[in-house]
Scaffold this motif. Structure first.
Motif, short mmCIF file in Angstrom:
data_model
loop_
_atom_site.label_atom_id
_atom_site.label_comp_id
_atom_site.label_asym_id
_atom_site.label_seq_id
_atom_site.Cartn_x
_atom_site.Cartn_y
_atom_site.Cartn_z
N SER B 56 0.84 -1.20 0.00
CA SER B 56 0.00 0.00 0.00
C SER B 56 0.87 1.24 0.00
O SER B 56 0.52 2.26 -0.60
CB SER B 56 -0.94 0.00 1.19
N GLU B 57 2.05 1.16 0.63
CA GLU B 57 2.92 2.34 0.63
C GLU B 57 3.42 2.64 -0.76
O GLU B 57 3.55 3.79 -1.15
CB GLU B 57 4.11 2.11 1.57
N ILE B 58 3.72 1.61 -1.52
CA ILE B 58 4.21 1.87 -2.87
C ILE B 58 3.08 2.29 -3.79
O ILE B 58 3.27 3.07 -4.73
CB ILE B 58 4.99 0.63 -3.41
N ALA B 59 1.86 1.80 -3.51
CA ALA B 59 0.73 2.17 -4.36
C ALA B 59 0.42 3.65 -4.23
O ALA B 59 -0.20 4.23 -5.13
CB ALA B 59 -0.50 1.35 -3.99
N TRP B 60 0.87 4.26 -3.12
CA TRP B 60 0.67 5.69 -2.94
C TRP B 60 1.31 6.50 -4.05
O TRP B 60 0.85 7.59 -4.38
CB TRP B 60 1.23 6.15 -1.60
N VAL B 61 2.41 5.98 -4.62
CA VAL B 61 3.10 6.73 -5.68
C VAL B 61 2.13 7.02 -6.82
O VAL B 61 2.00 8.15 -7.27
CB VAL B 61 4.32 5.93 -6.20
N SER B 62 1.43 5.97 -7.25
CA SER B 62 0.45 6.14 -8.33
C SER B 62 -0.69 7.06 -7.92
O SER B 62 -1.13 7.91 -8.69
CB SER B 62 -0.13 4.78 -8.72
N SER B 63 -1.15 6.87 -6.68
CA SER B 63 -2.29 7.67 -6.23
C SER B 63 -1.91 9.13 -6.13
O SER B 63 -2.68 10.01 -6.53
CB SER B 63 -2.77 7.19 -4.86
N ILE B 64 -0.71 9.41 -5.61
CA ILE B 64 -0.30 10.81 -5.49
C ILE B 64 -0.15 11.42 -6.87
O ILE B 64 -0.52 12.57 -7.09
CB ILE B 64 1.04 10.92 -4.71
N MET B 65 0.39 10.62 -7.80
CA MET B 65 0.56 11.15 -9.16
C MET B 65 -0.80 11.50 -9.77
O MET B 65 -0.98 12.58 -10.34
CB MET B 65 1.25 10.10 -10.02
N LEU B 66 -1.76 10.60 -9.62
CA LEU B 66 -3.09 10.83 -10.17
C LEU B 66 -3.75 12.02 -9.48
O LEU B 66 -4.38 12.87 -10.12
CB LEU B 66 -3.94 9.57 -10.00
N ALA B 67 -3.62 12.07 -8.15
CA ALA B 67 -4.25 13.15 -7.40
C ALA B 67 -3.67 14.50 -7.80
O ALA B 67 -4.40 15.46 -8.02
CB ALA B 67 -4.04 12.93 -5.89
N THR B 68 -2.33 14.57 -7.91
CA THR B 68 -1.71 15.83 -8.30
C THR B 68 -2.10 16.22 -9.71
O THR B 68 -2.29 17.41 -10.00
CB THR B 68 -0.17 15.73 -8.21
N MET B 69 -2.24 15.22 -10.57
CA MET B 69 -2.63 15.53 -11.95
C MET B 69 -4.01 16.18 -11.98
O MET B 69 -4.24 17.13 -12.73
CB MET B 69 -2.65 14.23 -12.76
N TYR B 70 -4.92 15.67 -11.15
CA TYR B 70 -6.25 16.27 -11.12
C TYR B 70 -6.25 17.59 -10.36
O TYR B 70 -6.89 18.55 -10.76
CB TYR B 70 -7.23 15.30 -10.47
N ALA B 71 -5.53 17.62 -9.24
CA ALA B 71 -5.57 18.82 -8.42
C ALA B 71 -4.83 19.97 -9.10
O ALA B 71 -5.11 21.14 -8.83
CB ALA B 71 -4.94 18.55 -7.05
N GLY B 72 -3.88 19.63 -9.97
CA GLY B 72 -3.12 20.68 -10.65
C GLY B 72 -3.90 21.34 -11.76
O GLY B 72 -3.38 22.24 -12.43
N GLY B 73 -5.15 20.90 -11.96
CA GLY B 73 -5.97 21.44 -13.02
C GLY B 73 -6.09 22.95 -13.02
O GLY B 73 -5.82 23.60 -14.03
N PRO B 74 -6.50 23.55 -11.88
CA PRO B 74 -6.65 25.00 -11.87
C PRO B 74 -5.36 25.74 -12.18
O PRO B 74 -5.38 26.74 -12.89
CB PRO B 74 -7.11 25.29 -10.44
N VAL B 75 -4.25 25.24 -11.63
CA VAL B 75 -2.96 25.88 -11.92
C VAL B 75 -2.70 25.87 -13.41
O VAL B 75 -2.32 26.87 -14.02
CB VAL B 75 -1.81 25.15 -11.18
#
Lengths: 326, 494
Positions: B56-75
């Protein structure tokens, strides 16, 4: 088979004392397991063989199968194998048939038995004839054979649980560290060894002698890991992990390749160059077409304004058309 | 074919020509953005052993990448509004490359989180939004087709990246692979180079209509008004009095007045609801197949079938959506595809055996492709190409939540009931509900738009009687595009 029992008992005792001495001198680099295996061995030394566990396995042969039925038996401790085969579903079964046992393809002398047909089946089991498994020489393929034309056979493959290494090579880089993991299949081994082969000679990897380079660890007994730091080209090659059981050991193989940093650098540079070329081509093409456009635009300036106003008047016309329609 | 509508862009999009290379560039960008985080999972087992961490700790890498990709939308949207698509995509590509190269030298899992997850995710966000935006600038008549083709990048790249990643891993190990993947991500810069800026240049701006069009590039003026951010008060058409100051300042960067846009709100609520049940069925398809007793390779093959059907469904849906029967009512088509997804999931537990699951994979692939192809096309249709870049930024950051929560909630459902079918029922019900909601609300929205359109036309005719004005092509086909801009265009002309 009475003649074979006594020697195997002696062998068991020898093995027990040998392994006990191994544990006390701490030759193995893995975690030293608890004292219980040693105690058990010593108890077995003193008491008769009947204390040893009996493993009972039976194979049912239904007609002629191709290939012959095989059963895998993974054993970790000393035991007595009580094997039997049942033959059914063959046409024209005679009243009785002779059966014998083979070990590793060779007939075990004196194992011939006559089996009577009972309930349309032949059950080949001899309570007096059982196989003690006390060391690695007893491991192998045990087959029961029914002497018919053609022969009917079933095989018991008796091994220690196999150890999983790594099929594909492990790739790492100079100066980096790497962790190799071996997994034991299903049962807890007594200990683990790591070694490399130099021809036929085993170079055992001793982590205590070389702590900056090697670290070993065992996780819950089932997984053994070897961490190698400061990799160099000499570390490239095949590593073996050996899971040790009472009656033998099983090996796992890991192939390590150590590469230098220039190896991935070449494809990277190739791709970067390709990107640069493509980007420059696209931008040059764009610049070129823009130049052409501005030249023609300057020429057609007046036409352009006319077109725009005509567009506007189009809209106006449509508006008026709508107006008219209403 | 419907007559060319106005776009509030101030120019007529080429609908071809350089548009097709732009679609190809968008294809690449979108492909990298969506497929890359998923394709990285191939390295996880090895990295997990190397750093001695749990899965689960390593799966965070993918999740953080996906989350940042979506959250970076407004920027991303703010930057696109200011600088246009091309610089943002190129810098996104460079960011991703730097992130992966830095990650290849990483010595701890936290470094991977930061390099791959955050920096890589931001780089991908800088790829995704501009690609979607620029399609709206280059296409209008054939826009659904262009969108469908561009969105097809995701399954194509996923199918190619997965074996490529495996090959890289076998040859170079994970560090070398990350290094080379950094190089591969530089290709996003090629896509960026293709995004030639388009819009009204300063020359044609002066020639057109004597109206102060404003900045040289139309994509600059994409804040609240199509053409004149400086001219009229941006809000005069909508609200009589708006407290000037911070809201107006924010509005210069990103159009938060979209939250008052009826169509936008409908889209947002419907999509947030939909995304809760969108990704979980895919994540659990292979485990569900294994649970039913199917072997690992056949289970993986199900996902391949899904991807192949998806690849074909996206451009196909684009083509269908482009026809003159569907295009005006494209919102209904979208709600239908969402509801169809829901029905697929509700029927999934009835599938027994491998053949049943294969049929489910085919139908699901079709449904998934339909929704994805129309996802951004409908948003463009609702808010118009001008405000799209701000809209997509706002939408992605809000959708970030259900996208990330969906699979874990699905997993919790599976663990709680010990059976996969309840998760499918829940996902199916959620999506069916979202589809029905979208359908009803869009019906209501279309009705209101028709009413507003009639009022606007009446007003225009009244005004034309008084004043002779040059109205550039006021024919409308896609009425929903104009929506709340109608009163403001009238405002402009006055």
């Amino acid at each position: 088979m009475l003649p074979t029992r006594i020697p195997s008992f002696v062998i068991a005792a020898l093995l027990a004392t040998l392994s006990a001495s191994h544990f006390t001198t701490g030759k193995f680099s893995g975690n030293i397991p608890t004292d219980s295996p040693i105690e058990n061995e010593e108890i077995r030394n003193n008491t008769s063989e009947s204390i040893m566990n009996t493993t009972i396995k039976n194979i049912i042969i239904k007609g002629y199968t191709n290939p012959w039925i095989k059963e895998n038996l993974e054993l970790t401790h000393q035991t007595i194998l009580d094997l039997s085969c049942t033959l059914t579903s063959l046409p024209d079964l005679p009243a009785s048939v002779t059966g014998y046992w083979k070990k590793d393809g060779k007939e075990i002398p004196g194992s011939q038995t006559v089996i009577e047909k009972k309930d349309e089946r032949f059950h080949f089991q001899n309570k007096q004839f059982r196989f003690p498994i006390t060391d690695s020489s007893h491991l192998g393929n045990y087959s029961c054979v029914f002497d018919l034309r053609p022969e009917a056979e079933a095989r018991f493959i008796v091994t220690v649980p196999h150890t999983e290494g790594r099929e594909k090579p492990l790739i790492s880089y100079e100066g980096d560290a790497i962790v190799m993991v071996c997994k034991a299949h299903s049962h807890l081994p007594n200990g683990w060894t790591w070694y490399r082969l130099n021809g036929t000679e085993r170079n055992i990897i001793n982590a205590t002698l070389n702590p900056e380079k090697f670290t070993t660890a065992v996780e819950k007994g089932k997984k053994a890991s070897l961490k190698i730091m400061g990799l160099t080209q000499e570390d490239s090659g095949i590593f073996w992990c050996s899971a040790i059981y009472d009656i033998g050991s099983s090996e796992g193989r890991i192939h390590l390749k150590v590469l230098s940093y220039t190896v991935p650098l070449k494809p990277f540079l190739a791709i970067a160059v390709e990107v640069l070329i493509l980007v420059s081509l696209i931008l040059i093409y764009e610049h070129h077409t823009k130049k052409k456009q501005t030249i023609t635009e300057n020429g057609k300036d007046s036409e352009h304004t006319e077109k725009l106003t005509s567009d506007g008047s189009n809209g106006l016309r449509d508006g008026t058309a709508r107006h008219r329609n209403v | 074919m419907p007559p060319p509508p106005t776009t509030n862009l101030g120019y007529i999009p080429p609908d071809g020509g350089w548009g097709w290379p732009v679609v190809f560039g968008a294809f690449m960008s979108i492909g990298f953005s969506y497929a890359f985080p998923k394709a990285l999972t191939i390295y996880f087992k090895e990295i997990q052993e190397f750093f001695s961490v749990s899965y689960s700790e390593i799966a965070w890498v993918s999740s953080i990448m996906l989350a940042t990709m979506y959250a970076g939308g407004p920027v991303s949207s703010i930057l696109v509004n200011k600088y246009g698509s091309r610089p943002v995509v190129i810098s996104g590509g460079v960011m991703c490359a730097v992130a992966m190269v830095a990650a290849s030298f990483g010595t701890s899992i936290i470094q991977l989180y930061i390099c791959v997850g955050i920096i890589g995710g931001m780089g991908l966000a800088f790829n995704l939004q501009p690609s979607l935006t620029i399609i709206g600038k280059y296409f209008l008549k054939k826009r659904p087709m262009a969108n469908g083709l561009a969105m097809a990048g995701s399954p194509v790249f996923l199918c190619t990246l997965a074996p490529v990643n495996q090959l890289l891993f076998d040859t170079f190990g994970w560090r070398g692979s990350f290094f080379i993947l950094g190089g591969l991500l530089l290709n996003c810069c090629v896509a960026g180079a293709l995004f030639r800026p388009i819009g009204i240049t300063s020359k044609s701006a002066q020639k057109q209509d004597k109206k102060p069009i404003g900045e040289e590039k139309v994509n600059n003026g994409a804040s609240s008004e199509p053409s004149s951010p400086q001219a009229a008060n941006p809000f005069s058409g909508r609200e009589p009095a708006k407290p000037a100051g911070c809201c107006q300042k924010v509005n210069k960067f990103i159009d938060i007045s979209l939250f008052k846009h009826r169509g936008f709100l409908i889209y947002l609520i419907g999509n947030v609801l939909m995304f809760f049940g969108f990704f979980a069925p895919i994540v659990f398809l292979a485990p569900y197949a294994k649970h039913l007793g199917i072997d690992e390779y056949s289970a993986a093959f199900l996902l391949s079938i899904l991807a192949i059907v998806d690849m074909i469904a996206r451009p196909g849906t684009g083509m269908v959506a482009n026809t003159r029967w569907i295009r005006p009512k494209i919102q209904y088509f979208f709600s239908f595809s969402v509801a169809y997804n829901g029905v697929c999931h509700l029927l999934c537990p009835l599938a027994s055996g491998y053949l049943g699951l294969v049929m489910y994979a085919v139908f699901f692939g079709l449904a998934f492709g339909m929704v994805c192809a129309l996802l951004f096309e409908t948003l463009m249709d609702l808010v118009g190409a001008q405000r799209f870049s701000s809209a997509v930024g706002l939408v992605t950051i809000i959708e970030c939540c259900p996208v990330l929560l969906g699979p874990p909630i699905g997993g919790a459902l599976v663990d709680a009931f010990g059976d996969y079918k309840y998760m499918y029922y829940v996902c199916g019900a959620v999506m069916l509900l979202a589809g029905i909601f979208l359908f009803i609300m869009n019906y209501y929205n279309y009705r209101l738009l028709e009413k507003e359109e009639k009022e606007r036309e009446k007003k225009e005719e009244d005004e034309e009687e008084k004043v002779e004005l040059e109205i550039p092509g006021s024919e409308v086909c896609c009425e929903s595009e104009e929506t709340n801009e109608k009163p403001t265009t009238a405002e402009q002309e006055a």
